[in-house]
Motif scaffolding. Structure first.
Motif, mmCIF file in Angstrom:
data_model
loop_
_atom_site.group_PDB
_atom_site.id
_atom_site.type_symbol
_atom_site.label_atom_id
_atom_site.label_comp_id
_atom_site.label_asym_id
_atom_site.label_seq_id
_atom_site.Cartn_x
_atom_site.Cartn_y
_atom_site.Cartn_z
ATOM 1 N N MET A 120 0.838 -1.181 0.000
ATOM 2 C CA MET A 120 0.000 0.000 0.000
ATOM 3 C C MET A 120 0.881 1.241 0.000
ATOM 4 N N ARG A 121 0.519 2.185 -0.840
ATOM 5 C CA ARG A 121 1.277 3.421 -0.959
ATOM 6 C C ARG A 121 0.491 4.578 -0.338
ATOM 7 N N LEU A 122 1.068 5.183 0.702
ATOM 8 C CA LEU A 122 0.435 6.288 1.416
ATOM 9 C C LEU A 122 1.155 7.591 1.108
ATOM 10 N N LEU A 123 0.378 8.604 0.724
ATOM 11 C CA LEU A 123 0.913 9.943 0.483
ATOM 12 C C LEU A 123 0.350 10.869 1.551
ATOM 13 N N PHE A 124 1.243 11.387 2.403
ATOM 14 C CA PHE A 124 0.849 12.304 3.473
ATOM 15 C C PHE A 124 0.997 13.730 2.966
ATOM 16 N N ILE A 125 -0.052 14.550 3.203
ATOM 17 C CA ILE A 125 -0.086 15.920 2.697
ATOM 18 C C ILE A 125 -0.343 16.902 3.842
ATOM 19 N N CYS A 126 0.490 17.938 3.906
ATOM 20 C CA CYS A 126 0.216 19.084 4.773
ATOM 21 C C CYS A 126 0.536 20.339 3.962
ATOM 22 N N SER A 127 0.780 21.444 4.611
ATOM 23 C CA SER A 127 1.012 22.684 3.867
ATOM 24 C C SER A 127 2.432 22.790 3.326
ATOM 25 N N ARG A 128 3.415 22.747 4.219
ATOM 26 C CA ARG A 128 4.789 23.026 3.803
ATOM 27 C C ARG A 128 5.703 21.806 3.774
ATOM 28 N N ASN A 129 5.176 20.640 4.125
ATOM 29 C CA ASN A 129 5.964 19.407 4.110
ATOM 30 C C ASN A 129 7.206 19.533 4.991
ATOM 31 N N ARG A 130 6.988 20.080 6.194
ATOM 32 C CA ARG A 130 8.118 20.246 7.114
ATOM 33 C C ARG A 130 7.905 19.522 8.440
ATOM 34 N N LEU A 131 6.659 19.381 8.883
ATOM 35 C CA LEU A 131 6.418 18.832 10.222
ATOM 36 C C LEU A 131 5.483 17.626 10.203
ATOM 37 N N ARG A 132 4.219 17.860 9.868
ATOM 38 C CA ARG A 132 3.223 16.790 9.975
ATOM 39 C C ARG A 132 3.379 15.704 8.929
ATOM 40 N N SER A 133 3.400 16.074 7.647
ATOM 41 C CA SER A 133 3.467 15.024 6.626
ATOM 42 C C SER A 133 4.797 14.266 6.640
ATOM 43 N N PRO A 134 5.949 14.914 6.871
ATOM 44 C CA PRO A 134 7.175 14.128 6.979
ATOM 45 C C PRO A 134 7.160 13.173 8.187
ATOM 46 N N ALA A 147 -4.625 13.656 3.942
ATOM 47 C CA ALA A 147 -4.503 15.098 4.138
ATOM 48 C C ALA A 147 -4.622 15.423 5.622
ATOM 49 N N MET A 148 -3.757 16.267 6.110
ATOM 50 C CA MET A 148 -3.806 16.625 7.526
ATOM 51 C C MET A 148 -5.059 17.440 7.860
ATOM 52 N N GLU A 149 -5.469 18.324 6.941
ATOM 53 C CA GLU A 149 -6.636 19.162 7.162
ATOM 54 C C GLU A 149 -7.501 19.178 5.894
ATOM 55 N N GLN A 150 -8.751 19.584 6.055
ATOM 56 C CA GLN A 150 -9.672 19.648 4.919
ATOM 57 C C GLN A 150 -9.150 20.566 3.821
ATOM 58 N N LYS A 151 -8.494 21.659 4.198
ATOM 59 C CA LYS A 151 -7.973 22.590 3.187
ATOM 60 C C LYS A 151 -6.954 21.909 2.275
ATOM 61 N N HIS A 152 -6.220 20.945 2.795
ATOM 62 C CA HIS A 152 -5.246 20.229 1.965
ATOM 63 C C HIS A 152 -5.963 19.314 0.971
ATOM 64 N N ALA A 153 -6.995 18.631 1.435
ATOM 65 C CA ALA A 153 -7.793 17.780 0.539
ATOM 66 C C ALA A 153 -8.450 18.629 -0.548
ATOM 67 N N ASN A 154 -8.975 19.780 -0.163
ATOM 68 C CA ASN A 154 -9.613 20.679 -1.135
ATOM 69 C C ASN A 154 -8.617 21.141 -2.198
ATOM 70 N N ARG A 155 -7.406 21.478 -1.771
ATOM 71 C CA ARG A 155 -6.375 21.942 -2.705
ATOM 72 C C ARG A 155 -5.983 20.825 -3.669
ATOM 73 N N ILE A 156 -5.822 19.621 -3.144
ATOM 74 C CA ILE A 156 -5.474 18.466 -3.988
ATOM 75 C C ILE A 156 -6.576 18.227 -5.028
ATOM 76 N N ARG A 157 -7.827 18.269 -4.580
ATOM 77 C CA ARG A 157 -8.947 18.061 -5.512
ATOM 78 C C ARG A 157 -9.009 19.156 -6.576
ATOM 79 N N VAL A 173 -9.150 12.807 5.275
ATOM 80 C CA VAL A 173 -8.730 13.964 6.063
ATOM 81 C C VAL A 173 -8.516 13.485 7.494
ATOM 82 N N LEU A 174 -7.302 13.680 8.007
ATOM 83 C CA LEU A 174 -6.943 13.184 9.338
ATOM 84 C C LEU A 174 -7.344 14.141 10.455
ATOM 85 N N GLY A 175 -7.586 15.407 10.133
ATOM 86 C CA GLY A 175 -7.992 16.365 11.156
ATOM 87 C C GLY A 175 -6.897 16.652 12.171
ATOM 88 N N ILE A 176 -5.677 16.801 11.690
ATOM 89 C CA ILE A 176 -4.540 17.082 12.579
ATOM 90 C C ILE A 176 -4.063 18.511 12.304
#
Length: 109
Positions: A1-15, A55-65, A79-82
């Motif tokens: 399974m391939r998981l892609l973690f998404i946040c805003s700046r790819n510095r804290l949550r998604s890494p 996606a850490m937040e809904q805004k990230h999912a919205n941007r991806i879509r 959306v993980l809600g983190i």
């Protein structure tokens, strides 16, 4: 399974998500950000590569879509809600990620 973690700046949550789940057998991980100044900005290749987009937040999912409409049409986006309240590999963040992602991984095994 391939998981892609998404946040805003790819510095804290998604890494952190990428690091934590890269140690789980049968899982491949990547992380990316949606912001222009992200350390790694999400690409079409990332989207195509992923089985599940986390996606850490809904805004990230919205941007991806919005940015990858056709590519994500058949993709699972969760959306993980983190919120952006944690440091890289902070214990509380690791616990939250495990709590919210492991059920998705186990369901797809």
């Amino acid at each position: 399974m391939r998981l892609l973690f998404i946040c805003s700046r790819n510095r804290l949550r998604s890494p952190t998500g990428e690091a934590v789940f890269s140690e789980v057998a049968g899982i491949e991980t990547r992380s990316a950000g949606t912001a222009r100044d992200a350390d790694w900005q999400v690409t079409l290749d990332d989207i195509r590569w992923a089985d599940v987009i986390l996606a850490m937040e809904q805004k990230h999912a919205n941007r991806i879509r919005a940015d990858f409409r056709q590519a994500v049409a058949q993709k699972t986006i969760r959306v993980l809600g983190i919120p952006d309240d944690y440091k890289y590999m902070q214990d509380e963040l690791v616990v939250l990620l495990r709590e919210r992602v492991m059920p998705l991984v186990q369901r797809n095994e």
